[in-house]
Design a protein around this motif. Sequence first.
Motif, PDB file in Angstrom:
ATOM      1  N   LEU A 241      -4.899  -5.926 -18.657  1.00 22.13           N
ATOM      2  CA  LEU A 241      -3.654  -6.659 -18.438  1.00 22.13           C
ATOM      3  C   LEU A 241      -3.945  -8.084 -17.992  1.00 22.13           C
ATOM      4  O   LEU A 241      -4.841  -8.327 -17.180  1.00 22.13           O
ATOM      5  CB  LEU A 241      -2.792  -5.953 -17.399  1.00 22.13           C
ATOM      6  N   ASN A 242      -3.145  -9.015 -18.516  1.00 21.70           N
ATOM      7  CA  ASN A 242      -3.297 -10.421 -18.162  1.00 21.70           C
ATOM      8  C   ASN A 242      -1.986 -10.961 -17.614  1.00 21.70           C
ATOM      9  O   ASN A 242      -0.902 -10.637 -18.112  1.00 21.70           O
ATOM     10  CB  ASN A 242      -3.710 -11.248 -19.390  1.00 21.70           C
ATOM     11  N   VAL A 243      -2.096 -11.792 -16.589  1.00 19.13           N
ATOM     12  CA  VAL A 243      -0.913 -12.395 -15.982  1.00 19.13           C
ATOM     13  C   VAL A 243      -1.283 -13.779 -15.485  1.00 19.13           C
ATOM     14  O   VAL A 243      -2.433 -14.020 -15.087  1.00 19.13           O
ATOM     15  CB  VAL A 243      -0.367 -11.531 -14.830  1.00 19.13           C
ATOM     16  N   SER A 244      -0.295 -14.687 -15.516  1.00 19.60           N
ATOM     17  CA  SER A 244      -0.523 -16.060 -15.085  1.00 19.60           C
ATOM     18  C   SER A 244       0.743 -16.593 -14.425  1.00 19.60           C
ATOM     19  O   SER A 244       1.862 -16.184 -14.791  1.00 19.60           O
ATOM     20  CB  SER A 244      -0.899 -16.941 -16.285  1.00 19.60           C
ATOM     21  N   PRO A 245       0.595 -17.505 -13.471  1.00 15.21           N
ATOM     22  CA  PRO A 245       1.797 -18.116 -12.862  1.00 15.21           C
ATOM     23  C   PRO A 245       2.645 -18.878 -13.872  1.00 15.21           C
ATOM     24  O   PRO A 245       3.839 -19.111 -13.632  1.00 15.21           O
ATOM     25  CB  PRO A 245       1.209 -19.055 -11.804  1.00 15.21           C
ATOM     26  N   ASP A 246       2.049 -19.271 -14.997  1.00 14.21           N
ATOM     27  CA  ASP A 246       2.781 -20.053 -16.004  1.00 14.21           C
ATOM     28  C   ASP A 246       3.497 -19.186 -17.020  1.00 14.21           C
ATOM     29  O   ASP A 246       4.170 -19.718 -17.922  1.00 14.21           O
ATOM     30  CB  ASP A 246       1.807 -20.996 -16.732  1.00 14.21           C
ATOM     31  N   ASP A 247       3.361 -17.865 -16.921  1.00 11.64           N
ATOM     32  CA  ASP A 247       4.022 -16.976 -17.879  1.00 11.64           C
ATOM     33  C   ASP A 247       5.533 -17.033 -17.701  1.00 11.64           C
ATOM     34  O   ASP A 247       6.054 -17.415 -16.635  1.00 11.64           O
ATOM     35  CB  ASP A 247       3.543 -15.532 -17.698  1.00 11.64           C
ATOM     36  N   ASP A 248       6.224 -16.619 -18.724  1.00  9.23           N
ATOM     37  CA  ASP A 248       7.674 -16.479 -18.637  1.00  9.23           C
ATOM     38  C   ASP A 248       8.003 -15.497 -17.513  1.00  9.23           C
ATOM     39  O   ASP A 248       7.379 -14.423 -17.421  1.00  9.23           O
ATOM     40  CB  ASP A 248       8.229 -15.948 -19.968  1.00  9.23           C
ATOM     41  N   PRO A 249       8.929 -15.844 -16.628  1.00  5.61           N
ATOM     42  CA  PRO A 249       9.210 -14.984 -15.464  1.00  5.61           C
ATOM     43  C   PRO A 249       9.550 -13.543 -15.823  1.00  5.61           C
ATOM     44  O   PRO A 249       9.116 -12.609 -15.141  1.00  5.61           O
ATOM     45  CB  PRO A 249      10.390 -15.687 -14.794  1.00  5.61           C
ATOM     46  N   VAL A 250      10.299 -13.354 -16.888  1.00 12.08           N
ATOM     47  CA  VAL A 250      10.690 -11.997 -17.269  1.00 12.08           C
ATOM     48  C   VAL A 250       9.465 -11.218 -17.761  1.00 12.08           C
ATOM     49  O   VAL A 250       9.224 -10.069 -17.351  1.00 12.08           O
ATOM     50  CB  VAL A 250      11.785 -12.027 -18.350  1.00 12.08           C
ATOM     51  N   ALA A 251       8.668 -11.851 -18.631  1.00  8.41           N
ATOM     52  CA  ALA A 251       7.467 -11.186 -19.142  1.00  8.41           C
ATOM     53  C   ALA A 251       6.462 -10.939 -18.022  1.00  8.41           C
ATOM     54  O   ALA A 251       5.814  -9.882 -17.966  1.00  8.41           O
ATOM     55  CB  ALA A 251       6.841 -12.039 -20.249  1.00  8.41           C
ATOM     56  N   ARG A 252       6.339 -11.935 -17.118  1.00  6.42           N
ATOM     57  CA  ARG A 252       5.396 -11.766 -16.003  1.00  6.42           C
ATOM     58  C   ARG A 252       5.818 -10.616 -15.104  1.00  6.42           C
ATOM     59  O   ARG A 252       4.981  -9.845 -14.625  1.00  6.42           O
ATOM     60  CB  ARG A 252       5.311 -13.068 -15.208  1.00  6.42           C
ATOM     61  N   ALA A 253       7.123 -10.506 -14.836  1.00 13.31           N
ATOM     62  CA  ALA A 253       7.609  -9.420 -13.983  1.00 13.31           C
ATOM     63  C   ALA A 253       7.296  -8.058 -14.583  1.00 13.31           C
ATOM     64  O   ALA A 253       6.958  -7.105 -13.872  1.00 13.31           O
ATOM     65  CB  ALA A 253       9.115  -9.568 -13.764  1.00 13.31           C
ATOM     66  N   ALA A 254       7.378  -7.946 -15.926  1.00 19.08           N
ATOM     67  CA  ALA A 254       7.072  -6.670 -16.584  1.00 19.08           C
ATOM     68  C   ALA A 254       5.588  -6.326 -16.431  1.00 19.08           C
ATOM     69  O   ALA A 254       5.227  -5.172 -16.170  1.00 19.08           O
ATOM     70  CB  ALA A 254       7.454  -6.752 -18.059  1.00 19.08           C
TER      71      ALA A 254
END
Length: 252
Positions: free
Chosen positions: A140-153
């Motif tokens: 799994l990958n996550v970044s502070p710059d991701d779309d908030p909805v996608a990041r939350a998922a």
Amino acid sequence: MWQAFSAFDVFAFVNAVLMFAFLAAAAAVLLQQVARKARRSNGAGDGQPSAARPAARWSAVALPAALVLVLAVAEPLALATYQAAVPDYAAGQRNFQHLLADPPTASAATRAKQVRAWYRHGGQYLLTNAVRSTDQLHALNVSPDDDPVARAAVLAQIRTLCTDIASLGSWEDGYYFRVPDPQAQSDWHEFGTGARDGSRKCLAAVDRRPFDVDAFLGLATARYDLDVAGSYAASTDRAVTNILTEAGYRIH
């Protein structure tokens, strides 16, 4: 059947004998004094030779004094013997740690049977899910710059996996039997320690709001710790698999 006395038994016996002797002497002196007073009140004491009276008085004093002296000498000796025979807490801990560091040796066949029992009655579930969960977390990958909805998922998935890994790590910490192989148990313990610590950091990071740079860095640190823990879970799985395969057992 005859059984050797323990140090405590000897200590208690000596104390009982000495106390009985002291009480018996005290009772004898008391009865002697009562009898003397009774004779005096009846006038029978007037005919007692004068030389016998000092001797009676001397015996009345000397006997308790001798018993007190015996108590003063024998009591410390008995206590010292008892204390010397009882190992202290530090010695007990050293012996216990020695047993943990140097477990009794077993033949390869016996060790394989023990590992098979551990594997079949819960070990397989723990190893399979430990490897699977840490591998899924790594993907799994996550970044502070991701779309908030996608990041939350993604953070929700990470949170679920970290919770599962924490649960698996808790089983290593006394909730399930140790792996009956020294090297496998060592790696499994490393997994448990890393899983518990990394999962705690992981949950603190994903629950932080807002999910800023500090939260991202905290999650990155936690994921690194969990990657290391996952490598120990995989090495444990390989060690157990090798032991069972070499002994001719089927894995699945």
